[in-house]
Design an enzyme around this catalytic site. Structure first.
Site, short mmCIF file in Angstrom:
data_model
loop_
_atom_site.label_atom_id
_atom_site.label_comp_id
_atom_site.label_asym_id
_atom_site.label_seq_id
_atom_site.Cartn_x
_atom_site.Cartn_y
_atom_site.Cartn_z
N CYS A 114 0.82 -1.23 0.00
CA CYS A 114 0.00 0.00 0.00
C CYS A 114 0.84 1.27 0.00
O CYS A 114 0.35 2.34 -0.36
CB CYS A 114 -0.95 -0.01 1.18
SG CYS A 114 -2.12 -1.36 1.06
N HIS A 260 -3.70 7.26 2.22
CA HIS A 260 -4.02 5.96 1.65
C HIS A 260 -5.47 5.61 1.96
O HIS A 260 -5.97 5.90 3.05
CB HIS A 260 -3.08 4.90 2.21
CG HIS A 260 -3.44 3.51 1.79
ND1 HIS A 260 -3.69 3.20 0.48
CD2 HIS A 260 -3.62 2.36 2.50
CE1 HIS A 260 -4.02 1.93 0.40
NE2 HIS A 260 -3.97 1.39 1.60
N ASN A 290 -10.33 -0.09 -1.14
CA ASN A 290 -8.88 0.00 -0.94
C ASN A 290 -8.17 -0.59 -2.17
O ASN A 290 -8.17 -1.80 -2.37
CB ASN A 290 -8.53 -0.78 0.33
CG ASN A 290 -7.04 -0.83 0.62
OD1 ASN A 290 -6.23 -0.39 -0.18
ND2 ASN A 290 -6.70 -1.39 1.78
O1 UT7 Z 1 -4.41 -1.42 3.03
C1 UT7 Z 1 -3.50 -2.00 3.89
C2 UT7 Z 1 -3.73 -1.62 5.29
N1 UT7 Z 1 -4.99 -2.15 5.78
C3 UT7 Z 1 -5.63 -1.50 6.72
O2 UT7 Z 1 -5.19 -0.44 7.11
C4 UT7 Z 1 -6.87 -2.09 7.32
C5 UT7 Z 1 -6.86 -1.90 8.80
N2 UT7 Z 1 -7.95 -2.58 9.51
C6 UT7 Z 1 -9.25 -2.25 9.33
O3 UT7 Z 1 -9.58 -1.40 8.54
C7 UT7 Z 1 -10.26 -2.94 10.21
O4 UT7 Z 1 -9.60 -3.73 11.16
C8 UT7 Z 1 -11.27 -3.84 9.41
C9 UT7 Z 1 -12.23 -2.95 8.66
C10 UT7 Z 1 -10.55 -4.75 8.47
C11 UT7 Z 1 -12.08 -4.67 10.40
O5 UT7 Z 1 -12.77 -3.82 11.32
P1 UT7 Z 1 -12.68 -4.10 12.89
O6 UT7 Z 1 -13.53 -3.08 13.50
O7 UT7 Z 1 -11.24 -4.12 13.28
O8 UT7 Z 1 -13.36 -5.51 13.04
P2 UT7 Z 1 -12.76 -6.87 13.64
O9 UT7 Z 1 -11.91 -7.56 12.64
O10 UT7 Z 1 -12.18 -6.62 14.99
O11 UT7 Z 1 -14.08 -7.69 13.84
C12 UT7 Z 1 -15.15 -7.22 14.70
C13 UT7 Z 1 -16.34 -8.11 14.51
C14 UT7 Z 1 -16.02 -9.59 14.58
O12 UT7 Z 1 -17.12 -10.27 15.17
P3 UT7 Z 1 -17.11 -10.65 16.74
O13 UT7 Z 1 -15.91 -11.53 16.93
O14 UT7 Z 1 -16.99 -9.35 17.47
O15 UT7 Z 1 -18.43 -11.32 16.91
C15 UT7 Z 1 -15.91 -10.02 13.14
O16 UT7 Z 1 -16.16 -11.39 12.95
O17 UT7 Z 1 -16.90 -7.91 13.19
C16 UT7 Z 1 -16.96 -9.17 12.50
N3 UT7 Z 1 -16.71 -8.91 11.08
C17 UT7 Z 1 -17.70 -8.66 10.21
N4 UT7 Z 1 -19.04 -8.60 10.36
C18 UT7 Z 1 -19.76 -8.28 9.26
C19 UT7 Z 1 -15.53 -8.89 10.43
N5 UT7 Z 1 -15.73 -8.59 9.13
C20 UT7 Z 1 -17.06 -8.45 8.96
C21 UT7 Z 1 -17.89 -8.15 7.86
N6 UT7 Z 1 -19.21 -8.08 8.05
N7 UT7 Z 1 -17.38 -7.92 6.63
#
Ligand code: UT7
Length: 334
Positions: A114, A260, A290
């Site tokens: 990225c 980014h 992204n």
């Molecule tokens: O480009 C390179 C660099 N990349 C980045 O900078 C990305 C950085 N990270 C992020 O943007 C975020 O971490 C994400 C958008 C990828 C994820 O968001 P989050 O708020 O960190 O969610 P999480 O992975 O901690 O998951 C929270 C909850 C989980 O459920 P439980 O365990 O709390 O029941 C996941 O299973 O959200 C769930 N979840 C989803 N639910 C619905 C994860 N993905 C999804 C989804 N739809 N697509």
């Protein structure tokens, strides 16, 4: 000896196929609300069958050349940043070279994920300032969609990625106070490489790809989202300020901030941390998701065409991504 390099053309290309959040809900257990609230993304573009990364890169290159009023024969070198090579061996840039009919000018794929566009920009700037080349075409180009797990298992990663290409044409300039690249700073921290990566295929394994790897989903990208998020909101402000400091500028001098496009929440967090007013930050992740290395040049191409960026203004570009890598650049537009 050229004093600096400056941007004389920008271009972009995204596929026509729009994939909305509602489309994703048909393939995996997710919701439009979750995606919009956590990432800011409303839709992204994914390629149609038969479309290739080099097709997108070719369109972006032609747009940058047209804006500069130049032709392919005027380019001295092509640097293309990508994490999604058209073929692992030799990459993407050679297929772009073929598509552009670029004679025998050198071209190279650059791997810094990225932050790849900023790494490529720094190299192009150095090549121009040291008189190795006069005009360098710098691209970011990604096709993520063909490598994503569209089942519920891959939902945390899959919902954020889009396909696209962006290009800038850099030219040598002798004007000491004219427009151009004022500074670029890049960094890496390899100890976190496995926090955001695709494990297979791997040349450390023989064979490089097995049915078992595919069965276990090792050919899909893995991301420790929260860990990446935490590092992004720390490293981006850090390197942005470092670059401003190195070029003798203050935050208040900057007219436009381009971050980014990984997650709208990351960018809001960074802007808040640095007390940057919202009107000075431009985002397009809502429409494209992204696009990794392509995100910043696409955003720059849109900014230059929409009038968001005017001659004489200072624009700051900052990225963070897999590797980990991060970087920032300061440009005077013109
Ligand atoms: O480009 C390179 C660099 N990349 C980045 O900078 C990305 C950085 N990270 C992020 O943007 C975020 O971490 C994400 C958008 C990828 C994820 O968001 P989050 O708020 O960190 O969610 P999480 O992975 O901690 O998951 C929270 C909850 C989980 O459920 P439980 O365990 O709390 O029941 C996941 O299973 O959200 C769930 N979840 C989803 N639910 C619905 C994860 N993905 C999804 C989804 N739809 N697509």
């Amino acid at each position: 000896m050229a004093l600096r390099s400056h941007v004389i053309g920008t271009g972009m290309c995204v596929p026509d196929r729009v994939v909305t959040n509602a489309d994703l809900t048909r393939w995996m257990d997710t919701s439009e609300e979750w995606i919009e609230q956590r990432t800011g993304i409303l839709e992204r573009r994914w390629i149609e069958p038969g479309q290739r990364p080099s097709d997108l890169a070719r369109e972006a290159s032609h747009a940058a050349l047209a804006q500069a009023g130049l032709e392919v024969g005027d380019i001295d070198c092509i640097l293309l940043a990508t994490l999604s090579a058209e073929h692992d061996f030799p990459g993407t840039s050679f297929f772009l070279h073929e598509a552009l009919d670029a004679g025998n000018v050198p071209c190279i794929d650059l791997r810094a994920q990225c932050s790849g566009f900023l790494y490529a920009l720094q190299m192009a700037d150095a090549l121009i300032r040291s008189d190795v080349h006069r005009r360098v075409l710098v691209l970011g180009c990604e096709v993520h969609s063909t490598g994503l797990d569209v089942s519920t298992e891959g939902r945390d990663v899959t919902v954020i990625f889009g396909d696209g290409a962006g290009a800038v044409l850099l030219e040598a300039s002798d004007e000491a106070d004219g427009p151009g690249v004022l500074g670029v700073r890049v960094h890496a921290e390899g100890k976190h490489a496995r926090r955001l990566w695709t494990e297979a295929p791997s040349s450390a394994a023989s064979p490089r790809l097995t049915a078992e790897m595919i069965e276990k989903g090792r050919h899909f990208p893995f991301m420790d989202g929260r860990f990446v998020f935490k590092h992004a909101v720390t490293r981006m402000p850090e390197v942005l300020l470092e670059t401003l400091d190195a070029t003798g500028h203050a935050l208040a001098d900057v007219d436009l901030f381009l971050f980014h496009q990984a997650n709208l929440r990351i960018n809001e967090f960074v802007a808040q941390k640095l007390e940057i007013p919202a009107e000075k930050v431009l985002n397009n992740i809502q429409r494209y998701g992204n696009c990794s290395a392509a995100a910043l040049p696409i955003l720059l191409a849109e900014a230059s065409r929409s009038g968001a960026l005017e001659p004489g203004q200072l624009v700051s570009l900052t990225a963070f991504g897999s590797g980990f890598t991060w970087g920032s650049a300061l440009l005077r537009w013109g």
